[in-house]
Write an enzyme that holds these catalytic residues in place. Structure first.
Site, short mmCIF file in Angstrom:
data_model
loop_
_atom_site.label_atom_id
_atom_site.label_comp_id
_atom_site.label_asym_id
_atom_site.label_seq_id
_atom_site.Cartn_x
_atom_site.Cartn_y
_atom_site.Cartn_z
N SER A 169 0.84 -1.19 0.00
CA SER A 169 0.00 0.00 0.00
C SER A 169 0.88 1.25 0.00
O SER A 169 1.65 1.46 -0.93
CB SER A 169 -0.96 -0.05 1.19
OG SER A 169 -1.93 0.96 1.10
N GLU A 187 -12.81 7.65 -11.78
CA GLU A 187 -13.38 8.47 -12.83
C GLU A 187 -12.29 8.87 -13.81
O GLU A 187 -11.09 8.71 -13.53
CB GLU A 187 -14.02 9.73 -12.26
CG GLU A 187 -13.06 10.63 -11.51
CD GLU A 187 -13.77 11.83 -10.86
OE1 GLU A 187 -13.13 12.90 -10.77
OE2 GLU A 187 -14.93 11.68 -10.46
N HIS A 212 -3.98 -0.60 -4.66
CA HIS A 212 -5.44 -0.77 -4.54
C HIS A 212 -6.08 -0.43 -5.89
O HIS A 212 -7.11 0.27 -5.97
CB HIS A 212 -6.02 0.14 -3.45
CG HIS A 212 -5.40 -0.05 -2.09
ND1 HIS A 212 -5.66 -1.15 -1.29
CD2 HIS A 212 -4.51 0.71 -1.40
CE1 HIS A 212 -4.98 -1.04 -0.16
NE2 HIS A 212 -4.26 0.07 -0.22
#
Length: 320
Positions: A169, A187, A212
């Site tokens: 991460s 988006e 992620h």
């Protein structure tokens, strides 16, 4: 203050961190090592990177952490919870996971603030270490506290000389020389989007890492990052998925998800400087590779190659 915990007895202690102390297994100071080969080429790191997209399995098959444990061998895994706001809970999770995977020595590096690390650099934590593992949290918490310190420089030399660095991460994002800090996900990228990038720790060059990836719909922001400077290779990692980078030359995919590689070298046009900042970004002739377990990618030629997905699992089984 930096805290270190021995995984064998769960005891927390603070070392004296003396830089003058000579210890077996601690990398030398950077100024004692050559930065370039005789021909003028930069020295290539001899170590390995295990860069993880987050939420890797800690029990059950735990394929990625098994690879970390395999590389520890008879040495020590240092778990650096620098990124976390809950370092003790994070430490306990990884201590339990690595101990269950057979790692004999697990030690905790927890740094409360930069001043404490400058005052007491805790170089001795690298003694007999085989792996340094950076946990998740906030990547700026790692770079602002750790970057540019003596311990940071010694970790760089540890890697150059053959050690393994792993990060998940936020700990994955800091591996690159330019890291993604924040930006709109899920988006299409907008020209005026608040895409924030900052200097990372520079263990892998000319690459921007995002994590992620599919789970948070981050393809738009990775394309936006590459469009700002197409020299960089964008690498997006799904959760419970990792790339294992060898000597800065190539990587292999490990885990259940996909790795997205965005290559902008052939880009012929983008509208980043030409349009209203509310407009969606356009970019032409960008290359996209999607890789899964076993696949390899050559960082020098920027070309992928196919390999059986079972290969990594067989290698881990043979070494256990």
């Amino acid at each position: 203050m930096a805290k270190r915990t021995n995984g064998r007895n769960g005891h927390s202690h603070s070392g004296n961190g003396s830089a003058s102390k000579r210890m077996r297994g601690v990398p030398p100071k950077p100024e004692t090592l050559p930065n370039r080969l005789a021909g003028g080429q930069p020295v290539t790191a001899q170590g390995s990177l295990i860069i993880i997209g987050g939420h890797e399995e800690k029990d059950g098959e735990a394929l990625i952490l098994r690879e970390v444990a395999r590389r520890a061998g008879n040495g020590k895994v240092v778990v650096a919870t620098l990124a976390s706001q809950e370092p003790e809970a994070m430490w306990r999770d990884y201590q339990k996971a690595f101990t269950a995977l057979g790692v004999r020595r697990v030690e905790h590096l927890n740094v409360a603030d930069r001043e404490g690390l400058l005052r007491d650099p805790h170089i001795d934590i690298l003694e007999d270490a085989s792996v340094v593992f950076f946990t998740g949290g906030g990547q700026l918490r790692i770079t602002t506290v750790f970057g540019g310190t003596e311990l940071c420089e010694r970790v760089q030399e540890f890697y150059r000389r053959g050690g393994t660095l792993a990060g998940t991460s936020a700990g994955a994002s800091v591996m690159s020389d330019t890291m993604l800090v924040s930006g709109d996900g899920a988006e299409s990228h907008r020209i005026g989007s608040s895409l924030q990038m900052a200097p990372g720790l520079g263990y892998i060059k000319d690459v921007i890492v995002d994590q992620h990836f599919a789970e948070r719909g981050r393809i738009g922001r990775l394309l936006g990052a590459v469009a700002q400077n197409p020299r960089f290779l964008g690498v997006g990692l799904d959760e419970n998925t990792a790339i294992v980078v060898e000597s800065e030359r190539c990587f292999r995919v490990l885990g259940e998800g996909a790795v997205y590689v965005v290559d902008g070298r052939s880009v012929t046009h983008s509208n980043l400087t030409d349009e209203d900042d509310k407009r969606a970004m356009s970019i032409y002739n960008v290359r996209l590779h999607v890789l899964s377990q076993g696949d390899e990618f050559d960082l020098r030629t920027r070309e992928p190659s196919m390999h059986p997905a079972e290969e990594p699992e067989k290698e881990l089984a043979a070494s256990s």
